[in-house]
Write a protein that holds these residues in place. Structure first.
Motif, PDB file in Angstrom:
ATOM      1  N   ASP A 236     -18.324   7.286 -39.166  1.00 27.14           N
ATOM      2  CA  ASP A 236     -17.690   7.457 -37.853  1.00 27.14           C
ATOM      3  C   ASP A 236     -17.321   6.111 -37.246  1.00 27.14           C
ATOM      4  O   ASP A 236     -16.320   5.990 -36.517  1.00 27.14           O
ATOM      5  N   SER A 246      -8.563   7.194 -31.278  1.00 30.01           N
ATOM      6  CA  SER A 246      -9.868   7.152 -30.605  1.00 30.01           C
ATOM      7  C   SER A 246      -9.693   6.765 -29.145  1.00 30.01           C
ATOM      8  O   SER A 246      -9.072   5.741 -28.825  1.00 30.01           O
ATOM      9  N   ARG A 247     -10.296   7.558 -28.243  1.00 32.62           N
ATOM     10  CA  ARG A 247     -10.239   7.243 -26.812  1.00 32.62           C
ATOM     11  C   ARG A 247     -11.013   5.965 -26.516  1.00 32.62           C
ATOM     12  O   ARG A 247     -10.644   5.187 -25.656  1.00 32.62           O
TER      13      ARG A 247
HETATM   14  O1  G3P Z   1     -11.842   9.580 -29.405  1.00 33.56           O
HETATM   15  P1  G3P Z   1     -13.251   9.086 -29.534  1.00 33.56           P
HETATM   16  O2  G3P Z   1     -13.349   7.596 -29.488  1.00 33.56           O
HETATM   17  O3  G3P Z   1     -14.157   9.771 -28.549  1.00 33.56           O
HETATM   18  O4  G3P Z   1     -13.759   9.512 -30.979  1.00 33.56           O
HETATM   19  C1  G3P Z   1     -13.729  10.856 -31.339  1.00 33.56           C
HETATM   20  C2  G3P Z   1     -14.784  11.154 -32.404  1.00 33.56           C
HETATM   21  O5  G3P Z   1     -16.065  10.802 -31.943  1.00 33.56           O
HETATM   22  C3  G3P Z   1     -14.486  10.524 -33.722  1.00 33.56           C
HETATM   23  O6  G3P Z   1     -15.437  10.943 -34.666  1.00 33.56           O
END
Ligand code: G3P
Ligand code: NAD
Length: 323
Positions: A236, A246-247
């Motif tokens: 991850d 990814s946020r």
């Molecule tokens: O968009 P994020 O940074 O919250 O990442 C999403 C998921 O956790 C990826 O595995």
């Protein structure tokens, strides 16, 4: 096995889609418009636009309706898990924690929050490299599904597995949780590198040294090294540190460009968990006397420190052994 899902964001909705391939799903969403759209249009345009959902997914705005499901996937943002679970009828229903984070104030991982709220409920953790939109599109995805009770783990895995969704078994609940919580903070750091134009060498160094921080912290909290090196940890970390999907990474890109955290966070409906986990992770690391300089650097950046000053301080730390 009837599955309940707590949380109608992107990940709750994508997991409901996964579970709906094997039977009935009841999803609780906080927003009435999400409940209405899922029930009437089989869609969630607010959080997972462009995805056609199965009619096997029914939505509700009342947590009480979740009484009687056979397992609950908990997919509310980490800071809200405690309050939402306090209002949910759980009893001995297995709780599968799918949020990634550490609760501010208590310094508890979401599985620990759930156990405190419902001590009679078995806890499992589902975590790994999983962008919701890819899972919802049926693209191949593998996750860690950890539970101390191996029989329950096998039943949950069989219920959720599909042609493109592959859960791997583990009994290391703590390890599976720590990887997901820590990688969100490290993804902000990698986004900063991108936004500030610090180069690909710097990003690779942050991933490797960030993984060292994750491992030190995880081992100190009783996680197993092989879990941290697996899907829910390193897997991850690599995903989230390499993509603007990814946020957390995107938040870092904004910080790297000199925008303020307050502005960046105010402008979003979706959650960037790393921003909330970073300060509490610094405290949790001090509790177990673990050094996490990259996580501390992310905290300083979120507090408004300049990228140049934070980078200089990281690079001028005393030279040390790699391991
Ligand atoms: O968009 P994020 O940074 O919250 O990442 C999403 C998921 O956790 C990826 O595995
Ligand atoms: N999106 C992904 O790809 C993904 C993948 C794996 C894990 N996760 C994790 O899943 C969790 C949920 O993320 P998401 O992506 O589904 O959310 P999201 O960003 O798509 O949506 C925000 C969610 O927060 C909820 N929310 C906002 N305020 C709330 C409150 N006061 N009480 C309860 N809920 C509130 C909203 O109802 C909505 O469900 C996070 O911990 C995230 O790290 C997300």
């Amino acid at each position: 096995m009837k599955i309940g899902v707590i949380g109608g964001g992107a990940w709750g909705t994508a997991l409901a889609a996964v579970a709906a391939r094997g039977g009935e799903v009841l999803l609780w969403a906080r927003e009435p418009e999400v409940v209405a759209a899922i029930n009437a249009d089989h869609a969630n345009p607010l959080f997972l636009p462009g995805v056609a959902l199965s009619p096997a997914i029914r939505a509700t705005g009342a947590l009480g309706d979740l009484a009687g499901v056979d397992a609950l996937l908990v997919v509310a943002p980490a800071q809200h898990v405690g309050r939402v679970l306090a209002e949910t009828p759980v009893g001995a229903t297995p709780l599968v924690m799918c949020a990634k984070g550490i609760e501010a104030g208590t310094r508890r991982l979401v599985g620990e929050v759930a156990h405190a709220a419902h001590p009679g409920a078995p806890i499992a953790v589902l975590s790994g490299p999983t962008f919701a939109h890819e899972v919802a599109a049926g693209l191949p995805t593998a996750v860690t599904l950890a539970c101390e009770d191996s029989d329950l783990q096998a039943r949950l895995a069989a219920r959720l597995a599909g042609p493109a969704f592959r859960p791997y078994a583990s009994t290391d609940v703590m390890g599976a949780e720590i990887g997901g919580a820590v990688k969100n903070v490290l993804a902000i750091a990698c986004g900063v590198v991108e936004g500030a134009g610090l180069g690909q060498n710097a990003r690779a160094a942050l991933i490797a040294r960030g993984f060292a921080e994750m491992t030190r912290f995880g081992l100190a909290r009783g996680a197993r090294a092989e879990t941290l090196a697996g899907l829910s940890g390193l897997g991850d970390l690599v995903l989230t540190c390499s993509s603007t999907s990814s946020r957390n990474f995107s938040l870092g890109v904004g910080l790297g460009r000199g925008e303020s955290a307050a502005t960046l966070l105010a402008d979003r409906r979706t959650v960037a968990e790393g921003a909330f986990t970073a300060p509490v992770l610094v405290e949790a690391a001090r509790d177990v006397e673990v050094d996490m300089p990259i996580v501390e650097a992310v905290c300083r950046l979120l507090d408004g420190a300049e990228v140049r000053a934070v980078t200089r301080d990281l690079l001028s730390r005393p030279l040390r052994d790699e391991v």
